[in-house]
Design a protein around this motif. Structure first.
Motif, mmCIF file in Angstrom:
data_model
loop_
_atom_site.group_PDB
_atom_site.id
_atom_site.type_symbol
_atom_site.label_atom_id
_atom_site.label_comp_id
_atom_site.label_asym_id
_atom_site.label_seq_id
_atom_site.Cartn_x
_atom_site.Cartn_y
_atom_site.Cartn_z
ATOM 1 N N SER A 197 -60.289 -23.037 -19.836
ATOM 2 C CA SER A 197 -60.159 -22.132 -20.723
ATOM 3 C C SER A 197 -58.798 -22.167 -21.393
ATOM 4 C CB SER A 197 -60.518 -20.786 -20.452
ATOM 5 O OG SER A 197 -60.576 -20.093 -21.478
ATOM 6 N N TYR B 1 -59.642 -28.213 -21.415
ATOM 7 C CA TYR B 1 -58.228 -27.568 -21.822
ATOM 8 C C TYR B 1 -57.517 -28.293 -20.274
ATOM 9 C CZ TYR B 1 -59.832 -23.840 -24.815
ATOM 10 O OH TYR B 1 -60.216 -23.425 -25.891
ATOM 11 N N SER C 75 -63.539 -14.649 -31.266
ATOM 12 C CA SER C 75 -62.199 -14.875 -31.628
ATOM 13 C C SER C 75 -62.654 -15.427 -33.242
ATOM 14 C CB SER C 75 -61.478 -16.087 -31.046
ATOM 15 O OG SER C 75 -60.501 -16.626 -31.550
ATOM 16 N N LYS D 115 -62.088 -21.694 -35.052
ATOM 17 C CA LYS D 115 -63.150 -21.149 -34.212
ATOM 18 C C LYS D 115 -64.586 -21.072 -35.183
ATOM 19 C CE LYS D 115 -60.582 -20.671 -30.712
ATOM 20 N NZ LYS D 115 -60.220 -19.563 -29.760
ATOM 21 N N ASP E 62 -66.122 -14.149 -22.236
ATOM 22 C CA ASP E 62 -64.957 -14.791 -23.354
ATOM 23 C C ASP E 62 -65.869 -15.550 -24.194
ATOM 24 O OD1 ASP E 62 -63.060 -16.143 -24.782
ATOM 25 O OD2 ASP E 62 -61.783 -16.417 -23.246
ATOM 26 N N SER F 111 -57.139 -10.033 -32.403
ATOM 27 C CA SER F 111 -57.393 -11.507 -31.875
ATOM 28 C C SER F 111 -58.280 -11.115 -30.708
ATOM 29 C CB SER F 111 -55.879 -11.936 -31.361
ATOM 30 O OG SER F 111 -55.463 -11.304 -30.270
ATOM 31 N N ALA F 112 -58.891 -12.276 -30.154
ATOM 32 C CA ALA F 112 -59.514 -12.340 -29.106
ATOM 33 C C ALA F 112 -58.691 -11.986 -27.878
ATOM 34 C CB ALA F 112 -60.131 -13.585 -28.912
ATOM 35 N N THR F 113 -57.618 -12.208 -27.938
ATOM 36 C CA THR F 113 -56.569 -11.990 -26.697
ATOM 37 C C THR F 113 -56.417 -10.570 -26.752
ATOM 38 O OG1 THR F 113 -55.343 -14.018 -27.237
ATOM 39 C CG2 THR F 113 -54.240 -12.338 -25.895
ATOM 40 N N ALA G 216 -64.914 -16.829 -27.079
ATOM 41 C CA ALA G 216 -64.385 -17.077 -28.312
ATOM 42 C C ALA G 216 -64.667 -18.251 -29.006
ATOM 43 C CB ALA G 216 -62.868 -17.180 -27.759
ATOM 44 N N HIS G 217 -65.694 -19.175 -28.307
ATOM 45 C CA HIS G 217 -66.158 -20.222 -29.134
ATOM 46 C C HIS G 217 -67.448 -20.032 -29.385
ATOM 47 C CE1 HIS G 217 -63.523 -23.165 -25.928
ATOM 48 N NE2 HIS G 217 -62.852 -22.225 -26.532
HETATM 49 C C1 LIG Z 1 -58.946 -19.157 -28.956
HETATM 50 C C2 LIG Z 1 -59.313 -18.596 -27.625
HETATM 51 C C3 LIG Z 1 -58.888 -17.059 -27.130
HETATM 52 C C4 LIG Z 1 -58.138 -16.500 -27.722
HETATM 53 O O1 LIG Z 1 -58.277 -16.327 -29.011
HETATM 54 P P1 LIG Z 1 -57.444 -15.380 -30.321
HETATM 55 O O2 LIG Z 1 -58.110 -15.041 -31.024
HETATM 56 O O3 LIG Z 1 -56.685 -16.782 -30.790
HETATM 57 O O4 LIG Z 1 -56.445 -14.608 -29.604
HETATM 58 C C5 LIG Z 1 -59.515 -16.855 -25.838
HETATM 59 N N1 LIG Z 1 -60.225 -17.342 -25.212
HETATM 60 C C6 LIG Z 1 -60.759 -18.796 -25.391
HETATM 61 C C7 LIG Z 1 -61.591 -19.537 -24.596
HETATM 62 C C8 LIG Z 1 -60.173 -19.518 -26.695
HETATM 63 O O5 LIG Z 1 -60.721 -20.418 -27.143
#
Ligand SMILES: *Cc1c(COP(=O)(O)O)cnc(C)c1O
Length: 385
Positions: A79, A330, A183, A188, A157, A53-55, A159-160
């Motif tokens: 976020s 958010y 992510s 996404k 980060d 995961s991105a986390t 993720a987007h």
């Molecule tokens: C979705 C998201 C994450 C976490 O991504 P996962 O893959 O679900 O862990 C982190 N930061 C942002 C900005 C996100 O939108």
């Protein structure tokens, strides 16, 4: 219901995943390596490391940069909670840099002022986690300049933001940062079900996160502390985790990468159509900065609520009743009870709070049709005074 975001899975994707399921390796096999290579190539870096995961990606990057108790990490209040939680996992204190309401990204001027103030009080951050909100890069060159002046590290980060660019370089190239995290959650830009990736130009970071994603274990004979007593031998050098991605997921990601550029093109076309439709209406779509090309993960509109017949909550309800799955990105992270419990209060980032009052996310994904988009726009316009 028209969702605000969703995955696109093709027959080609299914065939690739099926191929892995019928093979000998369903985790840590050749698909992982191939996917990592593809992500690295896309980002113009030597190597990428994929995780579950991105986390997890953010957590491992914080660890690789040595974040620990006693350190301070700054991020954006606008976020998903994971951006801040990653630092908390390491025991660091977090703080938030207020945003520019026109982009949803952290405001570089606010950052500069906050750094100058924090220098005086001896509370400079060790690390800044920037968030490329809605897939639009922050102004990385300006932020890097501040990082050099005040000596903090930078994690992006993103993720987007896979598929977006900054100064004509792909987001993830890490020209102005230590590492970038992506992510692959289904909403996404591309998906692996669950999944994430790390890119970096720093081979020490790549090595460290690779090891930490699999328990801190190495099988590399050259880095052993003791001489192996057999071919089964491995060594644990650090306290790591099981943050691995499966080959099943990697095969899906690899197949999805083929359509990344196309997805971003579709998202731009749909977003520009929304922009046209709402041109003379009291709602503002996020501003696109001239320094890059966003991936446009989200279509966020800021409602000038005085021109609507209803409150934002009611607008959201009515659109839901019409079958439109709007959302909000958010809630300022520090307004979450967990963060309030560690001392944050309303008013900490006034711009992020003002933005939160107005922001609404309209559906935007590669399967959204123009007819659906027109329907959404018409339903929104019905709610105006
Ligand atoms: C979705 C998201 C994450 C976490 O991504 P996962 O893959 O679900 O862990 C982190 N930061 C942002 C900005 C996100 O939108």
């Amino acid at each position: 219901m028209i969702p605000y975001g969703r995955q696109d899975i093709t027959e080609a994707d299914i065939k690739e995943v099926e191929g892995v399921l019928r093979s000998s390796y369903i985790t840590q096999g050749p698909a992982i390596e191939a996917f990592e290579k593809k992500v690295a190539e896309h980002c113009s870096v030597e190597s990428a490391v994929v995780v579950n995961s991105a986390t997890s990606a953010l957590h491992l990057c914080c660890l690789a940069l040595g974040v620990e108790e006693g350190d301070i990490v700054w991020t954006s209040p606008n976020s998903f909670v994971a951006s801040a939680n990653a630092a908390r996992y390491c025991g660091a204190a977090v703080d938030f840099v207020d945003i520019d309401v026109h982009t949803g990204n952290i405001c570089v001027d606010v950052l500069a002022t906050k750094l100058a103030d924090s220098e005086k009080t001896g509370k400079l951050p060790k690390l800044l986690i920037v968030v490329h909100f809605a897939g639009q890069s922050c102004d990385m060159q300006a932020i890097k300049k501040l990082a050099d002046r005040y000596r903090f590290k930078i994690i992006e980060d993103a993720a987007h933001a896979i598929g977006g660019s900054y100064q004509n370089k792909p987001i993830g190239s890490c020209k102005y940062s230590d590492a970038t995290c992506f992510s692959f959650h289904p909403v996404k830009i591309i998906t692996t079900g669950e999944g994430g990736a790390i890119t970096s130009q720093n081979s020490d970071i790549i090595e460290k996160v690779s090891m930490l994603r699999t328990h801190g274990i190495t099988r590399d004979v050259n880095s052993m502390h003791y001489s192996p007593d057999g071919r089964w031998y491995y060594e644990q050098h650090d306290l790591g985790y099981n943050y691995r991605m499966t080959d099943i997921q990697a095969a899906l990601g690899l197949s999805q990468m083929d359509r990344l550029a196309n997805y971003v093109t579709i998202r731009h076309a749909l977003l520009e159509r929304y922009r046209d439709t709402f041109k003379n209406y009291p709602l503002d779509i996020l501003r696109q900065e001239s320094y890059g090309r966003p991936s446009w993960h989200l279509c966020v509109v800021k409602l000038q609520l005085e021109h609507f017949k209803y409150s934002k909550a009611e607008i959201c309800e009515r659109l839901y009743e019409a079958g439109i799955g709007v959302n909000v990105h958010y809630i300022p992270i520090y307004l979450q009870p967990y963060y309030r419990n560690i001392g944050f209060q309303q008013g900490h980032c006034p711009e992020a709070e003002k933005y939160y009052q107005q922001a609404l996310t309209l559906p935007l994904h590669p399967l959204l049709t123009q007819d659906e988009e027109d329907f959404i726009a018409a339903e929104v316009k019905k709610l105006l005074r």
